[in-house]
Design an enzyme around this catalytic site. Structure first.
Site, PDB file in Angstrom:
ATOM      1  N   ASP A   1      -4.404   5.746   0.949  1.00  0.00           N
ATOM      2  CA  ASP A   1      -4.744   7.092   1.431  1.00  0.00           C
ATOM      3  C   ASP A   1      -4.187   8.182   0.549  1.00  0.00           C
ATOM      4  O   ASP A   1      -3.042   7.930  -0.174  1.00  0.00           O
ATOM      5  CB  ASP A   1      -4.414   7.108   2.907  1.00  0.00           C
ATOM      6  CG  ASP A   1      -2.876   6.881   3.226  1.00  0.00           C
ATOM      7  OD1 ASP A   1      -2.455   5.644   3.119  1.00  0.00           O
ATOM      8  OD2 ASP A   1      -2.039   7.796   3.111  1.00  0.00           O
TER       9      ASP A   1
ATOM     10  N   THR B   1       0.873  -1.054  -0.062  1.00  0.00           N
ATOM     11  CA  THR B   1      -0.124   0.064   0.052  1.00  0.00           C
ATOM     12  C   THR B   1       0.787   1.404  -0.026  1.00  0.00           C
ATOM     13  O   THR B   1       2.198   1.332   0.352  1.00  0.00           O
ATOM     14  CB  THR B   1      -0.936  -0.028   1.163  1.00  0.00           C
ATOM     15  OG1 THR B   1      -0.156   0.154   2.476  1.00  0.00           O
ATOM     16  CG2 THR B   1      -1.825  -1.297   1.275  1.00  0.00           C
TER      17      THR B   1
HETATM   18  O1  R1P Z   1       0.878  -2.121   3.235  1.00  0.00           O
HETATM   19  P1  R1P Z   1       2.548  -2.514   3.191  1.00  0.00           P
HETATM   20  O2  R1P Z   1       2.775  -3.398   2.330  1.00  0.00           O
HETATM   21  O3  R1P Z   1       2.889  -2.797   4.812  1.00  0.00           O
HETATM   22  O4  R1P Z   1       3.177  -0.802   2.929  1.00  0.00           O
HETATM   23  C1  R1P Z   1       3.102   0.113   3.421  1.00  0.00           C
HETATM   24  O5  R1P Z   1       2.149   0.260   4.712  1.00  0.00           O
HETATM   25  C2  R1P Z   1       3.320   0.305   5.639  1.00  0.00           C
HETATM   26  C3  R1P Z   1       2.918   1.537   6.450  1.00  0.00           C
HETATM   27  O6  R1P Z   1       1.740   1.389   7.005  1.00  0.00           O
HETATM   28  C4  R1P Z   1       4.609   0.370   5.194  1.00  0.00           C
HETATM   29  O7  R1P Z   1       5.161  -0.981   5.029  1.00  0.00           O
HETATM   30  C5  R1P Z   1       4.043   0.878   3.710  1.00  0.00           C
HETATM   31  O8  R1P Z   1       5.116   0.505   2.687  1.00  0.00           O
HETATM   32  O1  URA Z   2       4.132   4.239   3.664  1.00  0.00           O
HETATM   33  C1  URA Z   2       2.808   4.669   3.476  1.00  0.00           C
HETATM   34  C2  URA Z   2       1.827   3.748   3.231  1.00  0.00           C
HETATM   35  C3  URA Z   2       0.673   4.051   2.923  1.00  0.00           C
HETATM   36  N1  URA Z   2       0.461   5.545   3.287  1.00  0.00           N
HETATM   37  C4  URA Z   2       1.420   6.351   3.588  1.00  0.00           C
HETATM   38  O2  URA Z   2       1.043   7.621   3.788  1.00  0.00           O
HETATM   39  N2  URA Z   2       2.674   6.012   3.790  1.00  0.00           N
END
Ligand code: R1P
Ligand code: URA
Length: 233
Positions: free
Chosen positions: A203, A90
């Site tokens: 987001d 994400t």
């Molecule tokens: O949903 P994942 O794969 O964890 O990726 C995103 O979400 C996490 C942060 O909430 C970080 O690892 C970012 O890279």
């Molecule tokens: O690393 C991330 C992942 C999702 N949303 C963020 O703002 N940062």
């Protein structure tokens, strides 16, 4: 087994999907893979192997951030000889025309992590996707009618960053923020393996828009199908 992965050598496929969240690994295995068997629960960082359309595929949680993913992918490549590594993650969008639920294919990853500067003695390294995987994923997404974006993302060390200048990064055409892709591309290059990062926008940093849990599930499914159908192409 390696230090952080408790699988026997032949228990991991040559193609591995890499979500940050180990429960997303469980969801992918249970929803998309046939005959999935868990090969790792060390630290609850679940890993599974099954088949998709007849091809053997694994899915391994990586945890969050450069240090964590670096450990898992190094062991997958060095100790388990994994050839194709596809992050399914994400991200937070910072361009006005990138919307929540869009799927982003990271062609390259900028980073504020010190990882590459430590590795290359203070010089910047251009962390780049494997073109073959990128093209297959792009073609698959287009065939599915998805709203895909392809470009540069920013791999940040800090999720909560008081000093991040989002407007500057956006002005330099960064599409979104996440925390692992630069490490994935750099380490895959080190081991001469193929890597790609596919990201769902969860987001929007500028507009504050977020996805509901239900919406996230649907768009995760789109992203996961792009990854899986690309590797069986
Ligand atoms: O949903 P994942 O794969 O964890 O990726 C995103 O979400 C996490 C942060 O909430 C970080 O690892 C970012 O890279
Ligand atoms: O690393 C991330 C992942 C999702 N949303 C963020 O703002 N940062």
């Amino acid at each position: 087994m390696s230090i952080h992965i408790g699988a026997k050598e032949n228990q991991i496929a040559e193609t591995v999907l890499l979500p940050g969240d180990p429960l997303r690994a469980k969801y992918i295995a249970e929803t998309f893979l046939e005959g999935a068997e868990k090969y790792n629960d060390v630290r609850n960082m679940f890993g599974y192997t099954g088949t998709y359309k007849g091809k053997r595929i694994s899915v391994q949680g990586t945890g969050m951030g450069v240090p964590s993913i670096s450990i898992y992918i190094t062991e997958l490549m060095k100790d388990y000889h994994v050839q194709n590594l596809i992050r399914v993650g994400t991200c937070g969008a910072i361009q006005k025309d990138v919307k929540v639920r869009d799927v982003i294919i990271a062609m390259s990853a900028s980073t504020d992590s010190q990882m590459n500067r430590i590795t290359f003695g203070g010089v910047d390294y251009a962390a780049t996707a494997n073109f073959e995987l990128l093209k297959k994923a792009y073609d698959t997404g287009v065939e599915k009618g998805l709203h895909l974006r392809v470009g540069n993302v920013l791999t940040e060390d800090l999720f909560y960053n008081d000093n991040s200048d989002f407007e500057k990064w956006a002005a330099y055409q960064i599409l979104a923020l996440e925390m692992e892709t630069a490490a994935l591309y750099t380490l895959a290059a080190k081991f001469n393996r193929k890597a790609l990062s596919i990201l769902t926008v969860s987001d929007h940093i500028i507009t504050g828009e977020v996805t509901t849990a239900e919406e996230r599930q649907t768009t995760f499914n789109d992203m996961i199908e792009v990854a899986l159908d690309a590797v069986v192409k």
